[in-house]
Design a protein around this motif. Structure first.
Motif, short mmCIF file in Angstrom:
data_model
loop_
_atom_site.label_atom_id
_atom_site.label_comp_id
_atom_site.label_asym_id
_atom_site.label_seq_id
_atom_site.Cartn_x
_atom_site.Cartn_y
_atom_site.Cartn_z
N ARG A 79 0.86 -1.19 0.00
CA ARG A 79 0.00 0.00 0.00
C ARG A 79 0.89 1.23 0.00
O ARG A 79 1.68 1.42 0.93
CB ARG A 79 -0.89 -0.01 1.23
CG ARG A 79 -1.86 1.13 1.26
CD ARG A 79 -2.82 0.99 2.42
NE ARG A 79 -3.70 2.14 2.45
CZ ARG A 79 -4.10 2.74 3.54
NH1 ARG A 79 -3.70 2.29 4.71
NH2 ARG A 79 -4.89 3.77 3.49
N HIS A 124 1.12 5.60 -1.39
CA HIS A 124 0.41 6.79 -1.85
C HIS A 124 1.36 7.59 -2.74
O HIS A 124 2.54 7.71 -2.44
CB HIS A 124 -0.03 7.65 -0.66
CG HIS A 124 -1.09 6.99 0.16
ND1 HIS A 124 -0.80 6.19 1.23
CD2 HIS A 124 -2.43 6.98 0.04
CE1 HIS A 124 -1.92 5.73 1.75
NE2 HIS A 124 -2.92 6.19 1.04
N GLU A 153 -4.01 6.21 -4.19
CA GLU A 153 -3.55 5.03 -3.45
C GLU A 153 -3.25 3.92 -4.44
O GLU A 153 -4.02 3.67 -5.37
CB GLU A 153 -4.63 4.57 -2.45
CG GLU A 153 -4.13 3.47 -1.55
CD GLU A 153 -5.16 3.10 -0.48
OE1 GLU A 153 -5.26 1.89 -0.17
OE2 GLU A 153 -5.83 4.01 0.04
N ASN A 163 -1.87 -0.24 -4.93
CA ASN A 163 -1.72 -1.52 -4.23
C ASN A 163 -0.74 -2.48 -4.91
O ASN A 163 -0.42 -3.52 -4.37
CB ASN A 163 -3.08 -2.20 -4.03
CG ASN A 163 -3.78 -2.52 -5.33
OD1 ASN A 163 -3.24 -2.31 -6.41
ND2 ASN A 163 -5.00 -3.00 -5.24
N THR A 186 -5.60 1.37 -6.46
CA THR A 186 -6.45 0.57 -5.59
C THR A 186 -7.92 0.69 -6.00
O THR A 186 -8.68 -0.25 -5.87
CB THR A 186 -6.28 1.03 -4.12
OG1 THR A 186 -4.91 0.94 -3.78
CG2 THR A 186 -7.08 0.18 -3.16
#
Length: 134
Positions: free
Chosen positions: A37, A39, A74, A76, A90
């Motif tokens: 995860r 950003h 975001e 993933n 995401t």
């Protein structure tokens, strides 16, 4: 001979990294998914449009709306291809890239997102800030 090598413009020499247009697999771990995860902050003044696949081509361009300057997205999954990291959103909207495979311009940078209640005191005559993303 040495003089000739030194007079080649820097832009013509390249970075020494391979110019990968696609991140669909490769040797030495390139193209392998890294899961987690993260950003990223969009730094491109014109914004950046997601792609359907981790591939730099007209066919992979998504019809989704551009992410504007200052937007935090975001991610993933990430895939490395040459100097470019492909970033899987995401939200499922597609893939972005941090550095353009075309012109090596930085389009997104990784940021750390923190939440909290903070008070700030402005100690400058002028203050510049990014407006909130829509």
């Amino acid at each position: 001979m040495l003089k000739k090598a030194l007079t080649i413009p820097l832009s013509a020499r390249g970075s020494g990294l391979p110019a990968a247009i696609s991140a669909r697999g490769g040797k030495d771990g390139e193209g392998a998914d890294e899961k987690g995860r993260w950003h990223y902050l969009v730094t491109d003044c014109a914004g950046i449009r997601p792609r359907l696949d981790s591939c730099y081509s007209k066919q992979s361009k998504s019809s989704a709306q551009r992410f504007t300057l200052g937007t935090v997205v975001e991610v993933n999954r990430r895939r490395k291809a040459g100097w470019t990291k492909w970033l899987c959103l995401t939200s499922g909207e597609g893939w972005l890239f941090d550095v353009s495979p075309k012109d090596r311009k930085v389009r997104c940078v990784e940021v750390e997102v923190q939440f909290g209640d903070w008070d700030y005191e402005i100690c400058a005559d002028r203050l510049f800030f990014f407006p909130p993303a829509q």
